[in-house]
Scaffold this motif. Sequence first.
Motif, PDB file in Angstrom:
ATOM      1  N   GLN A 114       0.827  -1.205   0.000  1.00  0.00           N
ATOM      2  CA  GLN A 114       0.000   0.000   0.000  1.00  0.00           C
ATOM      3  C   GLN A 114       0.864   1.258   0.000  1.00  0.00           C
ATOM      4  O   GLN A 114       0.823   2.056   0.933  1.00  0.00           O
ATOM      5  N   PRO A 115       1.672   1.438  -1.043  1.00  0.00           N
ATOM      6  CA  PRO A 115       2.567   2.606  -1.064  1.00  0.00           C
ATOM      7  C   PRO A 115       1.825   3.939  -1.005  1.00  0.00           C
ATOM      8  O   PRO A 115       2.385   4.933  -0.548  1.00  0.00           O
ATOM      9  N   GLU A 116       0.553   3.936  -1.406  1.00  0.00           N
ATOM     10  CA  GLU A 116      -0.228   5.187  -1.347  1.00  0.00           C
ATOM     11  C   GLU A 116      -0.361   5.680   0.093  1.00  0.00           C
ATOM     12  O   GLU A 116      -0.469   6.875   0.342  1.00  0.00           O
ATOM     13  N   TYR A 117      -0.354   4.758   1.073  1.00  0.00           N
ATOM     14  CA  TYR A 117      -0.415   5.156   2.480  1.00  0.00           C
ATOM     15  C   TYR A 117       0.766   6.063   2.805  1.00  0.00           C
ATOM     16  O   TYR A 117       0.628   7.076   3.477  1.00  0.00           O
ATOM     17  N   LEU A 118       1.930   5.666   2.337  1.00  0.00           N
ATOM     18  CA  LEU A 118       3.159   6.375   2.685  1.00  0.00           C
ATOM     19  C   LEU A 118       3.233   7.744   2.042  1.00  0.00           C
ATOM     20  O   LEU A 118       3.881   8.640   2.562  1.00  0.00           O
ATOM     21  N   GLN A 119       2.556   7.916   0.926  1.00  0.00           N
ATOM     22  CA  GLN A 119       2.598   9.189   0.220  1.00  0.00           C
ATOM     23  C   GLN A 119       1.542  10.173   0.713  1.00  0.00           C
ATOM     24  O   GLN A 119       1.762  11.376   0.691  1.00  0.00           O
ATOM     25  N   LEU A 120       0.407   9.679   1.166  1.00  0.00           N
ATOM     26  CA  LEU A 120      -0.728  10.550   1.462  1.00  0.00           C
ATOM     27  C   LEU A 120      -1.010  10.787   2.950  1.00  0.00           C
ATOM     28  O   LEU A 120      -1.709  11.726   3.289  1.00  0.00           O
ATOM     29  N   ILE A 121      -0.474   9.941   3.807  1.00  0.00           N
ATOM     30  CA  ILE A 121      -0.866   9.975   5.217  1.00  0.00           C
ATOM     31  C   ILE A 121       0.208  10.651   6.058  1.00  0.00           C
ATOM     32  O   ILE A 121       1.381  10.282   5.980  1.00  0.00           O
ATOM     33  N   PRO A 122      -0.174  11.627   6.881  1.00  0.00           N
ATOM     34  CA  PRO A 122       0.795  12.274   7.776  1.00  0.00           C
ATOM     35  C   PRO A 122       1.479  11.243   8.695  1.00  0.00           C
ATOM     36  O   PRO A 122       0.871  10.249   9.105  1.00  0.00           O
ATOM     37  N   LEU A 123       2.747  11.507   9.000  1.00  0.00           N
ATOM     38  CA  LEU A 123       3.553  10.548   9.772  1.00  0.00           C
ATOM     39  C   LEU A 123       2.969  10.214  11.138  1.00  0.00           C
ATOM     40  O   LEU A 123       3.070   9.072  11.583  1.00  0.00           O
ATOM     41  N   ASN A 124       2.349  11.186  11.811  1.00  0.00           N
ATOM     42  CA  ASN A 124       1.791  10.881  13.137  1.00  0.00           C
ATOM     43  C   ASN A 124       0.665   9.850  13.043  1.00  0.00           C
ATOM     44  O   ASN A 124       0.556   8.967  13.898  1.00  0.00           O
ATOM     45  N   PHE A 125      -0.146   9.901  11.998  1.00  0.00           N
ATOM     46  CA  PHE A 125      -1.217   8.921  11.831  1.00  0.00           C
ATOM     47  C   PHE A 125      -0.654   7.581  11.352  1.00  0.00           C
ATOM     48  O   PHE A 125      -1.118   6.523  11.750  1.00  0.00           O
ATOM     49  N   LEU A 126       0.362   7.656  10.499  1.00  0.00           N
ATOM     50  CA  LEU A 126       0.999   6.439   9.992  1.00  0.00           C
ATOM     51  C   LEU A 126       1.691   5.673  11.124  1.00  0.00           C
ATOM     52  O   LEU A 126       1.554   4.455  11.221  1.00  0.00           O
ATOM     53  N   SER A 127       2.392   6.367  11.987  1.00  0.00           N
ATOM     54  CA  SER A 127       3.068   5.692  13.102  1.00  0.00           C
ATOM     55  C   SER A 127       2.036   5.075  14.046  1.00  0.00           C
ATOM     56  O   SER A 127       2.225   3.953  14.524  1.00  0.00           O
ATOM     57  N   SER A 128       0.942   5.760  14.296  1.00  0.00           N
ATOM     58  CA  SER A 128      -0.121   5.211  15.138  1.00  0.00           C
ATOM     59  C   SER A 128      -0.703   3.948  14.506  1.00  0.00           C
ATOM     60  O   SER A 128      -0.923   2.937  15.186  1.00  0.00           O
ATOM     61  N   TYR A 129      -0.926   3.988  13.208  1.00  0.00           N
ATOM     62  CA  TYR A 129      -1.449   2.841  12.475  1.00  0.00           C
ATOM     63  C   TYR A 129      -0.510   1.645  12.587  1.00  0.00           C
ATOM     64  O   TYR A 129      -0.943   0.501  12.709  1.00  0.00           O
ATOM     65  N   LEU A 130       0.796   1.909  12.556  1.00  0.00           N
ATOM     66  CA  LEU A 130       1.794   0.841  12.649  1.00  0.00           C
ATOM     67  C   LEU A 130       2.049   0.391  14.091  1.00  0.00           C
ATOM     68  O   LEU A 130       2.741  -0.590  14.324  1.00  0.00           O
ATOM     69  N   GLY A 131       1.501   1.132  15.054  1.00  0.00           N
ATOM     70  CA  GLY A 131       1.669   0.768  16.460  1.00  0.00           C
ATOM     71  C   GLY A 131       3.035   1.138  17.008  1.00  0.00           C
ATOM     72  O   GLY A 131       3.549   0.466  17.904  1.00  0.00           O
ATOM     73  N   ILE A 132       3.638   2.207  16.479  1.00  0.00           N
ATOM     74  CA  ILE A 132       4.962   2.640  16.914  1.00  0.00           C
ATOM     75  C   ILE A 132       4.980   4.157  17.092  1.00  0.00           C
ATOM     76  O   ILE A 132       4.047   4.840  16.684  1.00  0.00           O
ATOM     77  N   THR A 133       6.055   4.666  17.674  1.00  0.00           N
ATOM     78  CA  THR A 133       6.187   6.110  17.825  1.00  0.00           C
ATOM     79  C   THR A 133       6.666   6.719  16.512  1.00  0.00           C
ATOM     80  O   THR A 133       7.221   6.022  15.656  1.00  0.00           O
ATOM     81  N   GLN A 134       6.477   8.022  16.383  1.00  0.00           N
ATOM     82  CA  GLN A 134       6.954   8.724  15.186  1.00  0.00           C
ATOM     83  C   GLN A 134       8.476   8.611  15.084  1.00  0.00           C
ATOM     84  O   GLN A 134       9.013   8.471  13.988  1.00  0.00           O
ATOM     85  N   ARG A 135       9.135   8.653  16.215  1.00  0.00           N
ATOM     86  CA  ARG A 135      10.601   8.559  16.241  1.00  0.00           C
ATOM     87  C   ARG A 135      11.062   7.209  15.683  1.00  0.00           C
ATOM     88  O   ARG A 135      12.002   7.141  14.896  1.00  0.00           O
ATOM     89  N   HIS A 136      10.374   6.145  16.134  1.00  0.00           N
ATOM     90  CA  HIS A 136      10.713   4.804  15.649  1.00  0.00           C
ATOM     91  C   HIS A 136      10.462   4.709  14.141  1.00  0.00           C
ATOM     92  O   HIS A 136      11.267   4.139  13.397  1.00  0.00           O
ATOM     93  N   LEU A 137       9.362   5.267  13.677  1.00  0.00           N
ATOM     94  CA  LEU A 137       9.055   5.271  12.248  1.00  0.00           C
ATOM     95  C   LEU A 137      10.146   6.008  11.464  1.00  0.00           C
ATOM     96  O   LEU A 137      10.583   5.534  10.411  1.00  0.00           O
ATOM     97  N   SER A 138      10.609   7.131  11.981  1.00  0.00           N
ATOM     98  CA  SER A 138      11.681   7.873  11.302  1.00  0.00           C
ATOM     99  C   SER A 138      12.949   7.038  11.204  1.00  0.00           C
ATOM    100  O   SER A 138      13.614   7.038  10.166  1.00  0.00           O
ATOM    101  N   ARG A 139      13.277   6.299  12.268  1.00  0.00           N
ATOM    102  CA  ARG A 139      14.466   5.426  12.243  1.00  0.00           C
ATOM    103  C   ARG A 139      14.307   4.330  11.188  1.00  0.00           C
ATOM    104  O   ARG A 139      15.247   4.029  10.456  1.00  0.00           O
ATOM    105  N   ILE A 140      13.134   3.739  11.124  1.00  0.00           N
ATOM    106  CA  ILE A 140      12.876   2.677  10.140  1.00  0.00           C
ATOM    107  C   ILE A 140      13.008   3.232   8.725  1.00  0.00           C
ATOM    108  O   ILE A 140      13.669   2.639   7.869  1.00  0.00           O
TER     109      ILE A 140
END
Length: 187
Positions: free
Chosen positions: A155-181
Amino acid sequence: MKNYLESFGILTKDEIDLFEAKTAYRKLKKGDYFIKEGQTSKEVGFVVSGLFRSFYHSSTNEEVTYCFTFSNSFVSAYSSFLSQEKTIENIQALTDIEMLIISRDEILKLEQSSINWVKFFKLIAEQEYIKMEKRIFLLQKETAEKRYHDLLTNQPEYLQLIPLNFLSSYLGITQRHLSRIRKSISN
């Protein structure tokens, strides 16, 4: 919407035309809600264009994003729609939305009018169940890196359209962890 309904090969042209005639056009602005926690779902929407986020509040009152709904998809607080009890979820527009709405009463009438509608709604419910089960398994079984990679692949469209704070919540991680990934994948 007609193309979407036709793609299942269940409904006749007349049944699809009838469905379309029973819908009402609605526009929502970015930030508006389709339904809020505490309301009872009385309708289903078909997203013509735009993006919704579904979330609930945790016991610590933190917003937890659990679902995104893109164009050419149905959207509803489904448990509330079925049970006619108040929902605990919120469905919020992340972009401006154009949608078609059909009431619960009209859907129930359609189910009475033809077995094709029963088959169609059953198929939609089954697809949503499978999607939900896959999501639960992914959240409970896989690492955050694997969950992100799954999104990147499927679902690459998720990564292009969704703000990082909502994306990290969806993935069950912090924004900081998402940035590291994200940083480790781009290296």
